[in-house]
Design a protein around this motif. Sequence first.
Motif, PDB file in Angstrom:
ATOM      1  N   ILE A 306     -22.454  61.503  26.975  1.00 36.85           N
ATOM      2  CA  ILE A 306     -21.749  62.885  26.912  1.00 36.85           C
ATOM      3  C   ILE A 306     -20.926  63.107  28.182  1.00 36.85           C
ATOM      4  CG2 ILE A 306     -21.716  65.146  26.474  1.00 36.85           C
ATOM      5  CD1 ILE A 306     -24.029  64.861  24.600  1.00 36.85           C
ATOM      6  N   ILE A 307     -19.786  63.177  28.267  1.00 39.45           N
ATOM      7  CA  ILE A 307     -19.159  63.870  29.476  1.00 39.45           C
ATOM      8  C   ILE A 307     -19.132  65.324  29.444  1.00 39.45           C
ATOM      9  CG2 ILE A 307     -16.916  63.724  30.748  1.00 39.45           C
ATOM     10  CD1 ILE A 307     -16.314  60.990  29.501  1.00 39.45           C
ATOM     11  N   LEU A 308     -19.445  66.097  30.592  1.00 38.43           N
ATOM     12  CA  LEU A 308     -19.054  67.380  30.311  1.00 38.43           C
ATOM     13  C   LEU A 308     -18.184  67.873  31.283  1.00 38.43           C
ATOM     14  CD1 LEU A 308     -22.917  68.505  30.881  1.00 38.43           C
ATOM     15  CD2 LEU A 308     -21.619  68.340  28.692  1.00 38.43           C
ATOM     16  N   SER A 309     -16.988  68.439  30.709  1.00 40.16           N
ATOM     17  CA  SER A 309     -15.826  68.709  31.442  1.00 40.16           C
ATOM     18  C   SER A 309     -15.901  69.982  32.041  1.00 40.16           C
ATOM     19  CB  SER A 309     -14.601  68.541  30.798  1.00 40.16           C
ATOM     20  OG  SER A 309     -13.218  69.064  31.280  1.00 40.16           O
ATOM     21  N   TYR A 310     -16.243  70.185  33.297  1.00 37.50           N
ATOM     22  CA  TYR A 310     -16.539  71.466  33.913  1.00 37.50           C
ATOM     23  C   TYR A 310     -15.009  72.012  34.219  1.00 37.50           C
ATOM     24  CZ  TYR A 310     -21.318  70.781  35.524  1.00 37.50           C
ATOM     25  OH  TYR A 310     -22.605  70.581  35.484  1.00 37.50           O
ATOM     26  N   ASN A 311     -13.976  71.215  34.115  1.00 33.47           N
ATOM     27  CA  ASN A 311     -12.633  71.962  34.527  1.00 33.47           C
ATOM     28  C   ASN A 311     -12.206  72.622  33.590  1.00 33.47           C
ATOM     29  OD1 ASN A 311     -11.981  69.453  33.636  1.00 33.47           O
ATOM     30  ND2 ASN A 311     -10.825  68.788  35.615  1.00 33.47           N
ATOM     31  N   THR A 312     -12.166  72.013  32.218  1.00 36.02           N
ATOM     32  CA  THR A 312     -11.898  72.402  31.076  1.00 36.02           C
ATOM     33  C   THR A 312     -12.769  73.873  30.534  1.00 36.02           C
ATOM     34  OG1 THR A 312     -12.779  70.921  29.599  1.00 36.02           O
ATOM     35  CG2 THR A 312     -10.377  70.722  30.133  1.00 36.02           C
TER      36      THR A 312
END
Length: 397
Positions: A306-312
């Motif tokens: 899983i990629i956790l996109s902090y910026n979005t």
Amino acid sequence: MEHTLTTYPTARQSGCPFDPPKELIEAREHSPISRFTFADGHQGWLITGFDLVRSVLADSRFSSRRELMAHHPTVDFTGVEVPPAPPGEFLLMDEPQHSRYRKPLVGKFTVRRMRLLTERVEQITADCLDAMEQAGPSADLVTAFAKPIPAIVICELLGVPYEDRGRFQENVDKFLGGEVSDEELMAAYTATQTYLAELVAAKRANPTDDVLSDLLDSDFTDEELKGISLILLTAGLDTTANMLALGTFALLQNPAQLAALRADPSLTDKAVEELMRYLSVAKQFQRTALEDVELGGHSIKAGQAIILSYNTANRDPERFADPHALDLGRQDGGHLAFGHGIHQCLGQQLARVEMRVAFPALLNRFPALRLAVPAEEVSLRPEAADIYGVKSLPVTW
């Protein structure tokens, strides 16, 4: 309809250096969770929503262990066996190994202890600004201001001799900056590891008043102390340096917000938090499911990455009003720029102290501070870099 991405977006829109790639923003607009195909064909997930990212970070069913991170969004590592994290590098470990390393460090980075450093940070900042002013009326803000402040602070905390600071910064830039060959990256990483091993041995022989020496009474081996030092060094240098440079760039591009901060110093704390949210220089992290988990209406299977996109997540319209605006007086505060859960940034209070001191000091010293080149000519770090930021920021006053 379920949303799916088959390639990871890496290009920011022209003229929008502070916004995430538009494909990530569009993914969040469609759904806070999307199916994602990794470079090696592995079927995993991309999470772009604030609440879901936060929930995964707090959920022990999702692992940070490096040996489970065999899938990369843009690089095909098929056939490559990923080893466990080296001793001491606790960011890439789960419980109970993680806490064994982190707990002895927590007391070294308390809010109170970091605030006691404020006077020293003020002096370091003033020294940098003095040098800028004497060499002016122009400078590269990255090399004159943004890098030296956190470099000097973290080196003093670790007990690194001042004269070694430049070598450290150069090597950290190489293996986090995303712009050198694999050979150069490994050479820089190995050189840093070698130096830290020598530093640990020197502290064993002659302890001094610093965090590394404080840890000598623990049961950590020299190899573990080297790994801990690497984590503290890289985290303490690169993230804050890029926040100071990119944050100044963002303020210069938002003159009304900059004027408000100059006019009202009480905004400083809120300004730091809003810049952290708005910029999210640590763009993403990864987790691996240890078991089947229901998440956001989807079934995540054991072993899926899983990629956790902090910026979005930090631009999520369901969490923040007008999320793409820089608003230093924002009332809906809170962000994930320092992470969440057991891996929340250990040095976040130190970073806050450095930014709360540095931004106002810079703006007050140079009231006419402005870019020395058109904004579109500012040299940005590539999206491949672990930490986003500017490579150089030419300014004048």
